[in-house]
Scaffold this motif. Structure first.
Motif, mmCIF file in Angstrom:
data_model
loop_
_atom_site.group_PDB
_atom_site.id
_atom_site.type_symbol
_atom_site.label_atom_id
_atom_site.label_comp_id
_atom_site.label_asym_id
_atom_site.label_seq_id
_atom_site.Cartn_x
_atom_site.Cartn_y
_atom_site.Cartn_z
ATOM 1 N N GLN A 23 21.960 21.885 43.874
ATOM 2 C CA GLN A 23 23.717 21.791 44.409
ATOM 3 C C GLN A 23 23.718 20.833 44.495
ATOM 4 N N GLY A 24 23.299 19.262 44.957
ATOM 5 C CA GLY A 24 24.004 17.791 45.142
ATOM 6 C C GLY A 24 23.816 18.280 46.629
ATOM 7 N N LYS A 25 22.558 18.332 47.001
ATOM 8 C CA LYS A 25 22.482 18.174 48.549
ATOM 9 C C LYS A 25 21.589 17.537 49.134
ATOM 10 N N LEU A 26 21.427 16.913 50.247
ATOM 11 C CA LEU A 26 20.963 15.473 50.480
ATOM 12 C C LEU A 26 19.944 16.491 51.875
ATOM 13 N N ASP A 27 19.728 17.138 52.201
ATOM 14 C CA ASP A 27 19.054 17.398 53.295
ATOM 15 C C ASP A 27 17.788 17.712 53.153
ATOM 16 N N LYS A 28 17.001 17.877 51.736
ATOM 17 C CA LYS A 28 15.509 18.625 51.883
ATOM 18 C C LYS A 28 15.559 16.709 52.225
ATOM 19 N N LEU A 29 16.086 16.097 51.483
ATOM 20 C CA LEU A 29 15.322 14.798 51.619
ATOM 21 C C LEU A 29 15.886 14.032 52.764
ATOM 22 N N TYR A 30 16.262 14.071 53.527
ATOM 23 C CA TYR A 30 16.750 13.613 54.647
ATOM 24 C C TYR A 30 16.033 14.316 56.108
ATOM 25 N N ALA A 31 15.308 15.015 55.636
ATOM 26 C CA ALA A 31 14.085 16.217 56.269
ATOM 27 C C ALA A 31 13.494 15.639 56.506
ATOM 28 N N SER A 32 12.567 15.036 56.270
ATOM 29 C CA SER A 32 11.352 13.435 56.810
ATOM 30 C C SER A 32 11.907 11.923 57.397
ATOM 31 N N PHE A 33 13.057 12.279 57.317
ATOM 32 C CA PHE A 33 13.583 10.470 57.314
ATOM 33 C C PHE A 33 13.210 10.151 59.160
ATOM 34 N N GLU A 34 12.876 8.595 58.934
ATOM 35 C CA GLU A 34 12.143 8.951 60.680
ATOM 36 C C GLU A 34 12.817 7.000 60.533
ATOM 37 N N PRO A 35 13.843 6.913 61.316
ATOM 38 C CA PRO A 35 14.527 5.297 61.331
ATOM 39 C C PRO A 35 13.133 4.530 62.274
ATOM 40 N N ASN A 36 13.393 3.163 61.427
ATOM 41 C CA ASN A 36 12.207 2.525 61.971
ATOM 42 C C ASN A 36 12.797 1.234 62.122
ATOM 43 N N GLU A 37 12.234 0.175 63.182
ATOM 44 C CA GLU A 37 12.789 -1.108 63.761
ATOM 45 C C GLU A 37 13.561 -1.756 61.746
ATOM 46 N N VAL A 38 12.685 -2.125 60.903
ATOM 47 C CA VAL A 38 13.256 -2.046 59.379
ATOM 48 C C VAL A 38 14.617 -2.072 59.311
ATOM 49 N N ILE A 39 14.749 -0.421 58.940
ATOM 50 C CA ILE A 39 15.815 -0.029 58.966
ATOM 51 C C ILE A 39 16.728 -0.217 60.065
ATOM 52 N N ASN A 40 16.574 -0.157 61.182
ATOM 53 C CA ASN A 40 17.439 -0.662 62.029
ATOM 54 C C ASN A 40 18.007 -2.080 61.908
ATOM 55 N N GLU A 41 17.745 -3.187 62.200
ATOM 56 C CA GLU A 41 17.331 -4.275 61.530
ATOM 57 C C GLU A 41 18.492 -4.336 60.361
ATOM 58 N N ALA A 42 18.086 -4.072 59.436
ATOM 59 C CA ALA A 42 19.120 -4.255 58.099
ATOM 60 C C ALA A 42 20.291 -3.565 58.279
#
Length: 183
Positions: free
Chosen positions: A20-39
């Motif tokens: 359906q073009g939705k992203l929510d299933k992909l981001y359900a497991s997303f966990e911010p981390n130090e490297v992502i926050n720095e980027a």
């Protein structure tokens, strides 16, 4: 000098959205981390396609709660009739003459910080044009079976990558690559 980084989260089978073009299933497991926050802190501008931009229910909301409060450069053939809301940090420029010009403008706006490219079509165009310095792929723990593939329309282009780092969280893996050449 600013690097151009193409980043996306995809399913194990290579899709960046579902049927359906939705992203929510992909981001359900997303966990911010130090490297992502720095980027994110080292991002000075974002380039994205119009489809990615309009995936937000309300494009005025970018000014309030988008994670990148930096200039946005939207690659499109047709700018919207009404310009979305901006703030002191987040400006929105609709670029109608291609990804190359969007990246050039974004680099100028970013200064010493990096430019992040988001979206499948815009990312593929930037890869084809040789504009991407780094590729960051987060792999979500899901098989979607259908949807939009991240690396669909690269034709016969072969791109050589060098792994920079791998990050494992409880649910996903992120792989960072340097683009070292293409043929």
């Amino acid at each position: 000098m600013a690097k151009v980084c193409l980043g996306m989260i995809m399913s194990v089978d290579g899709f960046i959205n579902d049927r359906q073009g939705k992203l929510d299933k992909l981001y359900a497991s997303f966990e911010p981390n130090e490297v992502i926050n720095e980027a994110m802190a080292n991002t000075g501008a974002v380039v994205m396609g119009r489809n990615s931009f309009e995936s937000a229910e309300d494009t005025d909301a970018y000014a309030e709660d988008y994670e990148f409060q930096v200039p946005l450069f939207i690659v499109t053939h047709y700018p919207p009739a009404r310009h979305p809301r901006e703030n002191d940090n987040l400006t929105i420029t609709f670029v109608t003459d291609g990804v190359e010009n969007a990246v050039r403008q974004a680099k100028a706006a970013a200064g010493d910080k990096n430019v992040v490219v988001l979206g499948a079509s815009t990312g593929q165009q930037a890869l084809k044009a040789g504009l991407v310095d780094e590729l960051q792929v987060a792999i979500a723990p899901i098989l979607l079976g259908e949807g939009l593939r991240f690396f669909e329309h690269l034709d016969d282009l072969e791109i050589q990558l060098e792994k920079l780092r791998t990050i494992e969280t409880n649910q996903q893996v992120e792989i960072w690559y340097k683009v070292i050449g293409q043929q």
